[in-house]
Every structure is written in structure tokens, then in C-alpha cells.
Design a protein around this motif. Structure first.
Motif, PDB file in Angstrom:
ATOM      1  N   GLY A 160      13.239   7.823   2.359  1.00  0.00           N
ATOM      2  CA  GLY A 160      12.942   9.088   2.615  1.00  0.00           C
ATOM      3  C   GLY A 160      11.722   9.117   3.262  1.00  0.00           C
ATOM      4  N   LEU A 161      11.119   8.335   4.127  1.00  0.00           N
ATOM      5  CA  LEU A 161       9.931   8.376   4.858  1.00  0.00           C
ATOM      6  C   LEU A 161      10.130   8.411   6.483  1.00  0.00           C
ATOM      7  N   LEU A 162      11.150   8.737   7.049  1.00  0.00           N
ATOM      8  CA  LEU A 162      11.344   8.530   8.407  1.00  0.00           C
ATOM      9  C   LEU A 162      10.849   9.852   9.266  1.00  0.00           C
ATOM     10  N   GLU A 163      10.178   9.636   9.884  1.00  0.00           N
ATOM     11  CA  GLU A 163      10.027  10.694  11.153  1.00  0.00           C
ATOM     12  C   GLU A 163      10.122  10.228  12.545  1.00  0.00           C
ATOM     13  N   ASP A 164       9.884   9.178  12.776  1.00  0.00           N
ATOM     14  CA  ASP A 164       9.908   8.533  14.128  1.00  0.00           C
ATOM     15  C   ASP A 164      10.122   7.035  13.987  1.00  0.00           C
ATOM     16  N   GLY A 165      10.544   6.487  15.179  1.00  0.00           N
ATOM     17  CA  GLY A 165      10.745   4.978  15.055  1.00  0.00           C
ATOM     18  C   GLY A 165      12.325   4.646  15.057  1.00  0.00           C
ATOM     19  N   PHE A 166      12.404   3.574  16.049  1.00  0.00           N
ATOM     20  CA  PHE A 166      13.993   3.385  16.460  1.00  0.00           C
ATOM     21  C   PHE A 166      14.175   1.701  16.306  1.00  0.00           C
ATOM     22  N   PRO A 167      15.169   1.176  16.082  1.00  0.00           N
ATOM     23  CA  PRO A 167      15.486  -0.194  15.893  1.00  0.00           C
ATOM     24  C   PRO A 167      14.671  -1.011  17.226  1.00  0.00           C
ATOM     25  N   GLY A 168      14.292  -2.124  17.122  1.00  0.00           N
ATOM     26  CA  GLY A 168      13.359  -2.600  18.048  1.00  0.00           C
ATOM     27  C   GLY A 168      12.016  -2.232  18.220  1.00  0.00           C
ATOM     28  N   GLU A 169      11.591  -1.217  17.670  1.00  0.00           N
ATOM     29  CA  GLU A 169      10.264  -0.972  17.749  1.00  0.00           C
ATOM     30  C   GLU A 169       9.457  -1.580  16.475  1.00  0.00           C
ATOM     31  N   ASN A 170       8.025  -1.562  16.580  1.00  0.00           N
ATOM     32  CA  ASN A 170       7.396  -2.119  15.590  1.00  0.00           C
ATOM     33  C   ASN A 170       6.856  -1.059  14.814  1.00  0.00           C
ATOM     34  N   ALA A 171       6.603  -1.437  13.403  1.00  0.00           N
ATOM     35  CA  ALA A 171       6.271  -0.273  12.577  1.00  0.00           C
ATOM     36  C   ALA A 171       4.623  -0.670  11.984  1.00  0.00           C
ATOM     37  N   TYR A 172       3.730   0.214  11.916  1.00  0.00           N
ATOM     38  CA  TYR A 172       2.504  -0.176  11.307  1.00  0.00           C
ATOM     39  C   TYR A 172       2.064   0.690  10.246  1.00  0.00           C
ATOM     40  N   PHE A 173       1.739   0.277   8.865  1.00  0.00           N
ATOM     41  CA  PHE A 173       1.505   1.408   7.870  1.00  0.00           C
ATOM     42  C   PHE A 173       0.954   0.671   6.782  1.00  0.00           C
ATOM     43  N   VAL A 174       0.332   1.337   5.628  1.00  0.00           N
ATOM     44  CA  VAL A 174      -0.047   0.786   4.460  1.00  0.00           C
ATOM     45  C   VAL A 174       0.787   1.489   3.424  1.00  0.00           C
ATOM     46  N   ALA A 175       1.603   0.483   2.734  1.00  0.00           N
ATOM     47  CA  ALA A 175       2.437   0.775   1.589  1.00  0.00           C
ATOM     48  C   ALA A 175       1.543   1.061   0.395  1.00  0.00           C
ATOM     49  N   VAL A 176       1.806   2.182  -0.311  1.00  0.00           N
ATOM     50  CA  VAL A 176       0.939   2.429  -1.332  1.00  0.00           C
ATOM     51  C   VAL A 176       1.738   2.728  -2.767  1.00  0.00           C
ATOM     52  N   GLU A 177       3.028   2.553  -2.463  1.00  0.00           N
ATOM     53  CA  GLU A 177       3.909   2.891  -3.695  1.00  0.00           C
ATOM     54  C   GLU A 177       5.371   2.077  -3.351  1.00  0.00           C
ATOM     55  N   LEU A 178       5.633   1.100  -4.418  1.00  0.00           N
ATOM     56  CA  LEU A 178       7.080   0.550  -4.370  1.00  0.00           C
ATOM     57  C   LEU A 178       7.698   1.213  -5.603  1.00  0.00           C
ATOM     58  N   HIS A 179       9.052   1.038  -5.463  1.00  0.00           N
ATOM     59  CA  HIS A 179      10.056   1.169  -6.665  1.00  0.00           C
ATOM     60  C   HIS A 179      11.085   0.568  -6.417  1.00  0.00           C
ATOM     61  N   ASN A 180      11.693  -0.112  -7.454  1.00  0.00           N
ATOM     62  CA  ASN A 180      12.866  -0.971  -7.622  1.00  0.00           C
ATOM     63  C   ASN A 180      14.013   0.011  -7.938  1.00  0.00           C
ATOM     64  N   TYR A 181      14.790   0.543  -7.200  1.00  0.00           N
ATOM     65  CA  TYR A 181      15.806   1.278  -7.509  1.00  0.00           C
ATOM     66  C   TYR A 181      17.185   0.566  -8.064  1.00  0.00           C
ATOM     67  N   TYR A 182      17.259   0.534  -9.216  1.00  0.00           N
ATOM     68  CA  TYR A 182      18.398  -0.405  -9.924  1.00  0.00           C
ATOM     69  C   TYR A 182      18.790  -1.701  -8.823  1.00  0.00           C
ATOM     70  N   GLY A 183      17.709  -2.565  -8.485  1.00  0.00           N
ATOM     71  CA  GLY A 183      17.973  -3.775  -8.036  1.00  0.00           C
ATOM     72  C   GLY A 183      17.533  -3.915  -6.365  1.00  0.00           C
ATOM     73  N   ILE A 184      17.359  -2.531  -5.851  1.00  0.00           N
ATOM     74  CA  ILE A 184      17.013  -2.276  -4.353  1.00  0.00           C
ATOM     75  C   ILE A 184      15.690  -1.999  -4.077  1.00  0.00           C
ATOM     76  N   PRO A 185      14.667  -2.845  -3.894  1.00  0.00           N
ATOM     77  CA  PRO A 185      13.535  -2.534  -3.800  1.00  0.00           C
ATOM     78  C   PRO A 185      13.047  -1.730  -2.459  1.00  0.00           C
ATOM     79  N   GLU A 186      12.396  -0.773  -2.570  1.00  0.00           N
ATOM     80  CA  GLU A 186      12.136   0.055  -1.435  1.00  0.00           C
ATOM     81  C   GLU A 186      10.502   0.515  -1.538  1.00  0.00           C
TER      82      GLU A 186
END
Length: 293
Positions: A160-186
Motif C-alpha cells: 500500500g505505498l505506491l504513488e509513482d514508479g514503473f517497472p524498470g525504474e530504480n527506487a530509493y527509500f529508507v524502510a522503517v517498518e516490516l511486516h510478515n503477512y502470514y509468510g509474505i514479507p513486506e
């Protein structure tokens, strides 16, 4: 809709996530008959009559009997070998064919290995501060705001964090929270997100030639094959099916409006998903492409 805690600091930006011929001639002869008989008779010398010499009559030669040819016998020829589901053209959704490379991992070091190492146990959250620099966006979903990224060490997704960015582009950010949603890390919260429009190759796992496991979760995959049976409903508006792609026997989750049925041929491109500890293809969570034919 599952409730999630989003910890956002700085600027939070939402983004988502294929003959021969011969001739014999002769002239008239003025010689006496007896002289001719001495020169070339019908005995056992080497001529072209029907005795036991080496000639072109009914002895052992190379004719059209049981040799190796290209007819409908049991030899290795090109008849009836094509798979009816093999596509004439491969499609990759939002990925252009010029961006496609084949492999189990991408390129570069964007610290995705650190995200993997910091993933909490199933159901849990973890506060982190991990800089992700130049990860390649491989898929996105405008509907849900999810995005998938990869580098040489693996793949990860956001929620639930997308505002822009398309396949092939490079993303830069600092991850500050992770969740393991029943075996799917996000990744559930970021700060200082931005994307660069640099065109990067996207490495796909070819499901018609390579097997996949849970270690390949969230990596982009592509494949084609036949739907062999229906499993039934698997979520509101979705159906699950058994599909064979090469030696892989996988579950395909698709919208009931996609027209999938037993015997259908399908072509799929998207990030590898899982459910209840089993890998699956989930056309309901990405913006890649599902073709039914």
C-alpha cells in the motif's frame, strides 16, 4: 481489508506493486560377329548384364527401404511435436521485451538482503532503518498500491505505498517498518521515497524451464502452459486452478472474469506469490499480464 500500522517519517510516498542420374551409350559396329563375341560377351566379366558382377541391377543397393528418413515412422523428425499452448509471441505486461533478461536474481546491491535478514516471524512487525538504494521496480499494482523490487540478493514487496514508479525504474527509500503477512514479507512504512526513471533490466524466472520454491517469493516470473483442473473458489471473485508450466505444477489464482477454465492455455507474468506455504501465481495482486487462449 486488513488493518495495518503504517509508520511514516519524512516524505511517505505510496507505490506498487517471451539425385542422381547416369547414362550408358554405344555406337554401331562394322566388325564380324565372331570378333564382337571375343570383345564383349555375356559371361562373368565386369559388365552391365544380369550375372554376379558389380552392377546396378537387383543386388544390395541403397534404395528407399527401411533407411532413416523424414516420413511418419519412428525416426526423429519434426512432426506433431509442438505444444498447442506454446505462444507465438511472449508478453510481459508493463515490462517491455527490451528490458527482459532471464535469471533467478537481478543485478546490483540495494540492501534487499538486509530486508530479508530483518524480516520478523509470521504475523509480526519489526521497526527497522534500512536504506534501499537503487532497487529495480519489477511490478506494481495501482489498485492496491503495492510494488515489488529486486536486486542481486533477492526480491521484496511493499504494502500500500505506491504513488509513482514503473517497472524498470530504480527506487530509493529508507524502510522503517516490516511486516510478515502470514509468510509474505513486506515493507509497510518508508521515509524519503523517490524513484529514478533509469531503465533497468528485469530478470525473470522462466517457469517453462526452471523450478521455483519459497526462496523465490516476490521474484518476477514468466511462463505458459495448460490449465489441467479447477480447484474452486479462493477468495471473493477469484478462482484457483491447477496449471502445468514445463515441469512445474502450480496453482493459478485468477479473477472469475478472466475466463480461465480446464483445458485453457494461459500465459502469465508477475511476481511469485504464496499461500499456506505453497508457491502460486496470483493474477489478482499485480499489474503484469494474464492471457487466456
Amino acid at each position: 481489508m486488513r488493518a495495518k500500522r503504517l509508520l511514516l517519517t519524512g516524505t511517505l510516498t505510496t507505490f506498487a506493486a517471451l539425385g542422381m542420374a547416369c547414362g550408358i551409350g554405344g555406337g554401331d559396329s562394322e566388325e564380324p560377329v565372331d570378333s564382337w563375341l571375343l570383345d564383349g560377351d555375356a559371361d562373368t566379366d565386369a559388365d552391365s548384364d544380369s550375372d554376379s558382377d558389380s552392377d546396378s541391377d537387383s543386388d544390395s543397393d541403397s534404395d528407399s527401404d527401411s533407411d532413416s528418413d523424414s516420413d511418419s515412422d519412428s525416426d526423429a523428425d519434426s512432426d506433431a511435436d509442438a505444444d498447442p499452448c506454446e505462444p507465438g509471441t511472449a508478453y510481459y505486461g508493463e515490462i517491455s521485451s527490451g528490458q527482459v533478461q532471464w535469471g533467478r536474481t537481478g543485478k546490483g546491491d540495494a540492501n534487499i538482503d538486509e530486508l530479508i535478514a530483518a524480516t520478523p516471524a509470521s504475523g509480526d512487525y519489526a521497526d527497522v532503518s534500512i536504506e534501499v538504494g537503487g532497487a529495480t521496480i519489477t511490478a506494481r499494482s495501482e489498485e492496491t498500491g503495492d510494488v515489488w523490487i529486486q536486486d542481486a540478493s533477492g526480491a521484496y514487496r511493499t504494502y500500500g505505498l505506491l504513488e509513482d514508479g514503473f517497472p524498470g525504474e530504480n527506487a530509493y527509500f529508507v524502510a522503517v517498518e516490516l511486516h510478515n503477512y502470514y509468510g509474505i514479507p513486506e515493507i509497510t512504512a518508508v521515509e524519503e521515497f523517490w524513484s529514478a526513471s533509469t531503465s533497468s533490466d528485469i530478470y525473470l524466472i522462466d517457469l517453462t524451464r526452471q523450478g521455483v520454491t519459497l526462496d523465490d517469493l516476490s521474484k518476477p516470473v514468466w511462463g505458459w502452459g495448460e490449465v489441467t483442473s479447477a480447484q474452486g473458489s479462493c477468495g471473493s471473485g477469484y478462482e484457483c486452478y491447477d496449471v502445468e508450466m514445463g515441469s512445474n505444477k502450480l496453482t493459478l489464482r485468477a479473477s472469475s472474469a478472466d475466463g480461465v477454465s480446464t483445458g485453457s492455455c494461459v500465459q502469465f507474468a508477475g511476481p511469485l506469490d504464496q499461500y499456506d506455504g505453497q508457491v502460486r501465481l496470483n493474477a489478482g495482486l499485480n499489474s503484469y499480464w494474464l492471457k487466456v487462449y
